[in-house]
Structure formats: structure tokens, C-alpha cells
Design a protein around this motif. Structure first.
Motif, PDB file in Angstrom:
ATOM      1  N   THR A  43       0.941  -1.000  -0.082  1.00 24.29           N
ATOM      2  CA  THR A  43       0.064  -0.103   0.098  1.00 24.29           C
ATOM      3  C   THR A  43       0.871   1.264  -0.022  1.00 24.29           C
ATOM      4  O   THR A  43       0.643   2.285  -0.791  1.00 24.29           O
ATOM      5  N   GLN A  44       2.071   1.161   0.652  1.00 25.49           N
ATOM      6  CA  GLN A  44       2.786   2.491   0.713  1.00 25.49           C
ATOM      7  C   GLN A  44       3.672   2.622  -0.415  1.00 25.49           C
ATOM      8  O   GLN A  44       3.622   3.636  -0.939  1.00 25.49           O
ATOM      9  N   LEU A  45       3.817   1.508  -1.148  1.00 24.81           N
ATOM     10  CA  LEU A  45       4.501   1.692  -2.439  1.00 24.81           C
ATOM     11  C   LEU A  45       3.520   2.381  -3.513  1.00 24.81           C
ATOM     12  O   LEU A  45       3.999   3.094  -4.271  1.00 24.81           O
ATOM     13  N   LYS A  46       2.346   1.767  -3.372  1.00 26.26           N
ATOM     14  CA  LYS A  46       1.158   2.623  -4.403  1.00 26.26           C
ATOM     15  C   LYS A  46       1.197   4.107  -4.054  1.00 26.26           C
ATOM     16  O   LYS A  46       0.842   4.905  -4.670  1.00 26.26           O
ATOM     17  N   ILE A  47       1.202   4.482  -2.736  1.00 22.79           N
ATOM     18  CA  ILE A  47       1.125   5.808  -2.440  1.00 22.79           C
ATOM     19  C   ILE A  47       2.312   6.588  -2.856  1.00 22.79           C
ATOM     20  O   ILE A  47       1.958   7.891  -3.311  1.00 22.79           O
ATOM     21  N   GLN A  48       3.288   6.064  -2.681  1.00 25.51           N
ATOM     22  CA  GLN A  48       4.575   6.703  -2.918  1.00 25.51           C
ATOM     23  C   GLN A  48       4.681   6.953  -4.476  1.00 25.51           C
ATOM     24  O   GLN A  48       4.929   8.057  -4.919  1.00 25.51           O
ATOM     25  N   GLU A  49       4.336   5.944  -5.300  1.00 25.65           N
ATOM     26  CA  GLU A  49       4.332   6.015  -6.862  1.00 25.65           C
ATOM     27  C   GLU A  49       3.328   6.752  -7.256  1.00 25.65           C
ATOM     28  O   GLU A  49       3.686   7.884  -8.035  1.00 25.65           O
ATOM     29  N   PHE A  50       1.987   7.027  -6.558  1.00 26.57           N
ATOM     30  CA  PHE A  50       1.091   8.015  -6.944  1.00 26.57           C
ATOM     31  C   PHE A  50       1.696   9.550  -6.517  1.00 26.57           C
ATOM     32  O   PHE A  50       1.586  10.301  -7.333  1.00 26.57           O
ATOM     33  N   SER A  51       2.149   9.441  -5.313  1.00 25.50           N
ATOM     34  CA  SER A  51       2.926  10.921  -4.837  1.00 25.50           C
ATOM     35  C   SER A  51       3.828  11.445  -5.880  1.00 25.50           C
ATOM     36  O   SER A  51       3.769  12.825  -6.306  1.00 25.50           O
ATOM     37  N   LYS A  52       4.561  10.796  -6.206  1.00 24.55           N
ATOM     38  CA  LYS A  52       5.571  11.079  -7.466  1.00 24.55           C
ATOM     39  C   LYS A  52       5.093  11.425  -8.615  1.00 24.55           C
ATOM     40  O   LYS A  52       5.542  12.396  -9.229  1.00 24.55           O
ATOM     41  N   MET A  53       4.162  10.611  -9.098  1.00 27.99           N
ATOM     42  CA  MET A  53       3.491  11.146 -10.354  1.00 27.99           C
ATOM     43  C   MET A  53       2.592  12.359 -10.301  1.00 27.99           C
ATOM     44  O   MET A  53       2.716  13.048 -11.157  1.00 27.99           O
ATOM     45  N   LYS A  54       2.037  12.475  -9.205  1.00 33.20           N
ATOM     46  CA  LYS A  54       1.396  13.776  -9.021  1.00 33.20           C
ATOM     47  C   LYS A  54       2.176  15.057  -8.833  1.00 33.20           C
ATOM     48  O   LYS A  54       1.967  15.859  -9.485  1.00 33.20           O
TER      49      LYS A  54
END
Length: 147
Positions: A43-54
């Protein structure tokens, strides 16, 4: 002296109410979901990937369609957002967060209405705001016109 005793009683009642809310099943479920959200590596990996892309998305937004990576970034941000939103830990946390917010809104409205029917309580929930002249916009710095 009476005003001081009355204020102490109100303060004690408020502290008791806060303790009851913190000990409620809804608050406990919120804490459990938050723990699962923070401790699950996937879950944390998904959140981090989304934050980078954001961050990249925000840069692309500055230039709009004229940015060379516009289509790619727009597609990837939607995919990452959907992937993050479909994660069970994220979904359960959002449900628990919504339930806790609803409880807090209900308590706020009850307290406000116990003082006066004219007290405006900005909940952000149209169900609770229907009795309020402000329509929930009070948190917007007075732009709702109810000040």
C-alpha cells in the motif's frame, strides 16, 4: 464565581465527550485502518508512486496540452490513482475516515443546536447543513455570506 464553576463543568463535560469519542468503536476502527495503511508495504509503495507522479502531473498542468509528456502523464496518473484507490487498505481507511467524520459532524450539530437553533455549524455534509443558513460554507473565510 458561578461563571467560573460553570466553565469548569463545561470543560469537564467536553473532556468526557472527547474521551468517549476516542474510545468509540468508530475511532478504534479508524486507528486500526490507519495502522494497516501505514504498515502495509504494498500500500505504501502505491501511495509513494502516486505521490511522485502527482508532482510530475502538477508540472505538466502548468503547460497543459503543450507539455511533451502530457498524454503519458495523464494516462499514468489515472492508472496509479485507480490502483491506489482499489487497494483494500486505502478503501477501508477512507470508509473509516468518513465514518469518524460523520460522528464528529453529528456531535458538532448536537452541541451547536443545544446552544441555539441559529448556531451555524459547518460540517461539509448537506444532511446536517440543511438547517443552517450558511450551507456549510462557513469554513471558507466568510465567502458564504453568513458572517
Amino acid at each position: 464565581m458561578l461563571a467560573t464553576l460553570e466553565r469548569l463543568e463545561i470543560q469537564e463535560s467536553a473532556e468526557e465527550l472527547a474521551a468517549q469519542i476516542l474510545q468509540s468503536d468508530i475511532a478504534e476502527e479508524y486507528r486500526r485502518c490507519l495502522y494497516r495503511l501505514k504498515s502495509d508495504k504494498g500500500t505504501q509503495l502505491k501511495i509513494q508512486e502516486f505521490s511522485k507522479m502527482k508532482e510530475l502531473y502538477e508540472e505538466v498542468q502548468r503547460f497543459g496540452r503543450y507539455h511533451p509528456d502530457y498524454k503519458r502523464v495523464m494516462k499514468e496518473i489515472r492508472e496509479l490513482k485507480r490502483d491506489m484507490d482499489m487497494d483494500e487498505n486505502v478503501a477501508s481507511f477512507r470508509r473509516a475516515e468518513k465514518d469518524l467524520q460523520s460522528l464528529l459532524d453529528e456531535v458538532s450539530v448536537l452541541i451547536g443546536r443545544s446552544v441555539s437553533e441559529n448556531v451555524k455549524v459547518p460540517t461539509g455534509n448537506p444532511f446536517f447543513d440543511s438547517g443552517s443558513a450558511c450551507g456549510g460554507g462557513c469554513g471558507s473565510g466568510g465567502s458564504c455570506g453568513c458572517s
